[in-house]
Design a protein around this motif. Structure first.
Motif, short mmCIF file in Angstrom:
data_model
loop_
_atom_site.label_atom_id
_atom_site.label_comp_id
_atom_site.label_asym_id
_atom_site.label_seq_id
_atom_site.Cartn_x
_atom_site.Cartn_y
_atom_site.Cartn_z
N THR A 15 0.86 -1.17 0.00
CA THR A 15 0.00 0.00 0.00
C THR A 15 0.90 1.23 0.00
OG1 THR A 15 -1.68 -1.18 1.28
CG2 THR A 15 -1.83 1.23 1.24
N CYS A 31 3.55 -4.66 2.89
CA CYS A 31 3.83 -3.56 3.80
C CYS A 31 3.06 -2.31 3.37
CB CYS A 31 5.33 -3.27 3.84
SG CYS A 31 6.07 -2.91 2.23
N SER A 32 3.17 -1.25 4.16
CA SER A 32 2.58 0.03 3.76
C SER A 32 3.65 1.12 3.87
CB SER A 32 1.36 0.37 4.62
OG SER A 32 1.72 0.58 5.96
N GLY A 34 4.21 5.33 3.57
CA GLY A 34 3.50 6.59 3.64
C GLY A 34 3.88 7.58 2.56
N LYS A 47 6.49 -8.07 5.12
CA LYS A 47 5.07 -7.87 5.40
C LYS A 47 4.85 -7.41 6.84
CE LYS A 47 4.00 -12.66 6.49
NZ LYS A 47 3.17 -13.80 6.19
N ASP A 48 3.72 -6.77 7.02
CA ASP A 48 3.30 -6.25 8.31
C ASP A 48 4.24 -5.15 8.84
OD1 ASP A 48 1.09 -7.98 8.31
OD2 ASP A 48 2.28 -9.58 9.22
N ALA A 50 4.98 -1.02 8.66
CA ALA A 50 4.38 0.26 8.30
C ALA A 50 5.47 1.33 8.37
CB ALA A 50 3.24 0.62 9.25
N GLY A 52 6.13 5.38 7.86
CA GLY A 52 5.36 6.62 7.87
C GLY A 52 5.61 7.54 6.69
N ARG A 53 5.16 8.77 6.83
CA ARG A 53 5.27 9.79 5.79
C ARG A 53 6.61 10.50 5.85
NH1 ARG A 53 0.50 13.24 7.68
NH2 ARG A 53 1.47 12.54 9.58
N THR A 68 7.32 -0.90 12.93
CA THR A 68 6.56 0.30 12.61
C THR A 68 7.51 1.48 12.71
OG1 THR A 68 4.52 -0.65 13.49
CG2 THR A 68 4.59 1.75 13.24
N ASP A 71 6.73 9.00 11.27
CA ASP A 71 6.88 10.01 10.22
C ASP A 71 8.22 10.72 10.34
OD1 ASP A 71 4.26 9.47 9.36
OD2 ASP A 71 3.40 11.08 10.59
N THR A 103 9.01 -0.52 17.43
CA THR A 103 8.28 0.71 17.11
C THR A 103 9.26 1.87 17.15
OG1 THR A 103 6.26 -0.16 18.11
CG2 THR A 103 6.37 2.22 17.77
#
Length: 154
Positions: A15, A31-32, A34, A47-48, A50, A52-53, A68, A71, A103
């Motif tokens: 994403t 994964c995602s 930003g 995978k899994d 995230a 940030g931006r 994780t 930003d 994190t």
């Protein structure tokens, strides 16, 4: 002589936010990522995860499952994240129940060739190049060494 099975780096099931840039070859899956984030070449993000931006993940970095990243973070060249602490005396052999999460807060910069074990790092932290982060970081500042320790305020 037997022939190996060749697997290609790929980008699948990701994403993406707006204006993300990825330099190939990169191996990103599940994964995602930003908005306005840059992913350098020879990066693997599993995978899994995230991200940030407005982040930069530089070349040759490895971001394993259960990470994780907040930003406005920089992950410099060759940074390794680890989710398996070999709690049973050896690798977890894919048993995710033995893995732990990491994190990373906002405005965190991680220097080249640092190793990040499963920890939590608060906002506004700099990790020095080559450092090994073995414990949670709960106070902003600059950390360096093996194990990483606070060396001064920002």
């Amino acid at each position: 002589m037997a022939e190996p099975t060749l697997l290609a780096a790929e980008i699948r099931d990701v994403t993406f936010g707006k204006d993300v840039k990825v330099v190939e070859p990169a191996n990103l899956y599940g994964c995602s990522i930003g908005d306005d984030t840059f992913i350098g070449p020879f990066v693997e993000i599993q995978k899994d995860v995230a991200v940030g931006r407005r982040c930069k993940i530089q070349s040759h970095s490895f971001v394993c499952e259960l990470v994780t990243i907040g930003d406005d973070c920089v992950v410099a060249h060759g940074v390794m994240f680890i989710n398996d602490l070999f709690g049973t005396g050896g690798p977890a052999q894919g048993d995710k129940a033995l893995w732990k999460s990491t994190t990373i807060g906002d405005h965190v910069s991680i220097g080249s060739n640092a190793t990040i074990l499963p920890v939590t790092i608060c906002d506004h932290v700099v990790i020095g190049a080559g450092s090994v982060v073995t414990r949670d970081i709960v106070e902003p500042g600059i950390y360096a060494g093996n194990p990483a320790r606070k060396i001064r305020d920002i």
